[in-house]
Write a protein that holds these residues in place. Sequence first.
Motif, PDB file in Angstrom:
ATOM      1  N   ALA A 178       4.676  -5.346  -8.072  1.00  0.00           N
ATOM      2  CA  ALA A 178       3.568  -6.027  -8.705  1.00  0.00           C
ATOM      3  C   ALA A 178       2.267  -5.972  -8.241  1.00  0.00           C
ATOM      4  N   GLU A 179       2.131  -6.233  -6.624  1.00  0.00           N
ATOM      5  CA  GLU A 179       0.745  -6.286  -5.839  1.00  0.00           C
ATOM      6  C   GLU A 179       0.478  -4.884  -5.794  1.00  0.00           C
ATOM      7  N   TYR A 216      -2.948 -12.607  -5.287  1.00  0.00           N
ATOM      8  CA  TYR A 216      -2.638 -11.642  -4.436  1.00  0.00           C
ATOM      9  C   TYR A 216      -3.773 -11.285  -3.672  1.00  0.00           C
ATOM     10  N   PRO A 217      -3.334 -11.273  -2.210  1.00  0.00           N
ATOM     11  CA  PRO A 217      -4.483 -11.024  -1.424  1.00  0.00           C
ATOM     12  C   PRO A 217      -5.078  -9.631  -1.373  1.00  0.00           C
ATOM     13  N   CYS A 246      -0.788   3.885  -4.886  1.00  0.00           N
ATOM     14  CA  CYS A 246      -0.127   2.976  -3.929  1.00  0.00           C
ATOM     15  C   CYS A 246       1.231   3.244  -3.532  1.00  0.00           C
ATOM     16  N   VAL A 247       1.462   3.268  -2.320  1.00  0.00           N
ATOM     17  CA  VAL A 247       3.133   3.386  -1.905  1.00  0.00           C
ATOM     18  C   VAL A 247       3.394   2.100  -1.662  1.00  0.00           C
ATOM     19  N   ALA A 248       4.451   1.627  -2.239  1.00  0.00           N
ATOM     20  CA  ALA A 248       5.091   0.297  -1.854  1.00  0.00           C
ATOM     21  C   ALA A 248       6.145   0.490  -0.711  1.00  0.00           C
ATOM     22  N   ALA A 249       6.031  -0.102   0.201  1.00  0.00           N
ATOM     23  CA  ALA A 249       7.146   0.092   1.367  1.00  0.00           C
ATOM     24  C   ALA A 249       7.775  -0.754   1.689  1.00  0.00           C
ATOM     25  N   ARG A 306       1.434   4.672 -11.389  1.00  0.00           N
ATOM     26  CA  ARG A 306       0.692   5.172 -10.051  1.00  0.00           C
ATOM     27  C   ARG A 306       1.162   4.586  -8.800  1.00  0.00           C
ATOM     28  N   VAL A 307       2.389   3.967  -8.733  1.00  0.00           N
ATOM     29  CA  VAL A 307       3.171   3.299  -7.720  1.00  0.00           C
ATOM     30  C   VAL A 307       4.157   4.151  -7.493  1.00  0.00           C
ATOM     31  N   SER A 308       4.329   4.422  -6.132  1.00  0.00           N
ATOM     32  CA  SER A 308       5.900   5.015  -5.836  1.00  0.00           C
ATOM     33  C   SER A 308       6.370   4.101  -4.697  1.00  0.00           C
TER      34      SER A 308
END
Length: 446
Positions: free
Chosen positions: A35-36, A155-156, A47-50, A75-77
């Motif tokens: 979500a962030e 969210y920071p 944005c890549v969420a890892a 647009r998030v992988s």
Amino acid sequence: MSPPGTGPMPAGPATSLLYVPTNRRCTEQIGELLAEAGVIAATRGRCVAALVEHAEEPWTPEHAAALASADRPERVSVMHATREATARFLRAVVARARVGPQVAQRLGDLLDPDGVAYGAGPNKAALLAIALGADVVHRRDSDVRADHWASGPAYPCVPESEVIGTPVSAPGVDGPVLFAGTSSFGNPPHDRRDLMAAGEGFVVDLELLASPGESHEALLNETRAYLVRDPMTRYQDDFTELDPGGRTTMSACAMAGVFRQLPEMPMRGTLGTDYLRRNLLRFCGSPIMFHSRKVVHRYDPGRAAQADAAAVNDYAHRDLRHLIVWPVLASHHRRIQHEPQRFMTAGCVDVDAYCDSLHSSLEASLPVMAGVPARFADVYRRAAAAGGDAAAGVRLLGVAESVESGPDFVGEVVAGLDDFAFLVRYWPSLVQAAEACRSEARALES
């Protein structure tokens, strides 16, 4: 003089990496991570969420399933950087660095260590970010969560994205913001609760081991601010401010540029060894920004219960190594602050000057370091004898005895500093190699 890693921020859509380094189960965090990442993607681009796993654990498949089933914003992988998958990527990076077999083996061991090393996850994330072409790296530790305000999740990434790259000029600082972060509320970030319960003076006595020139009063004020006041402080509105005193922590932060210039210290079992990038910026006069979207910090059940004596002792040993290395890093950072232009060449870290300073600071600090383990054990023995909770007294005495019968802690720290200097010298080559490993990094995405 330019701060390390400076350069124009992309004017159009960019790639960001938001990652969680973890050695614990954090399945319930995965939805928040994505979500962030969606918020970042909506404002900056892809944005890549890892999830960067330190080791293959029984819960690794559970993490994989949660990542696969979580809602994925536009647009998030997603990247599940298991240890096995990350090891393949790191081997490709080291191979492209074109170093000899002995150097390659040592680099591989430092980039992917077996034991807990607080700098290892950030270094893996940095090389992955470089390979993916990400210009900003956001970090969230696996024991923190976003706060919830009346307006929704705090969210920071919102203030981080707003300030990163913004030019700031103020007394003592100048240039674009390359690091932004916050701190946490809830459980204190540094677990010295048994010592604090026995008397805050015992915590001050520990700090004096590493900073014998500091006054008792000054260290007492710092202890109260860090372990008492800040963990009790929670905000409900947005603000950002300069952070000259180093209040920002690594548990929720963002950085640009500097991860290309310097690795974090992969010293095993040592608290606070993932602050080298932030402190390079800080002492070179680059603005560090603190924001009010503090994260919630909660100990995992094992740490909260303190029922496992081996785990209690292990954490205290990490704290001990932190105190042993502290005089070296304090001396090193004073040198950078006094003569920042010596450590920078056209916005790039002068690795020779940086490593020479580390070695000189180590040599000057050895007399102080040598006495720390025995005096550390003495503080714990005195705290155990101070009365109070009987179970805490047993734990405190157990720590003292484990240190007295433990390994050569000073020798471990000296070896860890040598390893860090070695990694610093090869970091430019690893960065260049990572730039050529985009396909290997993209193979971890889904």
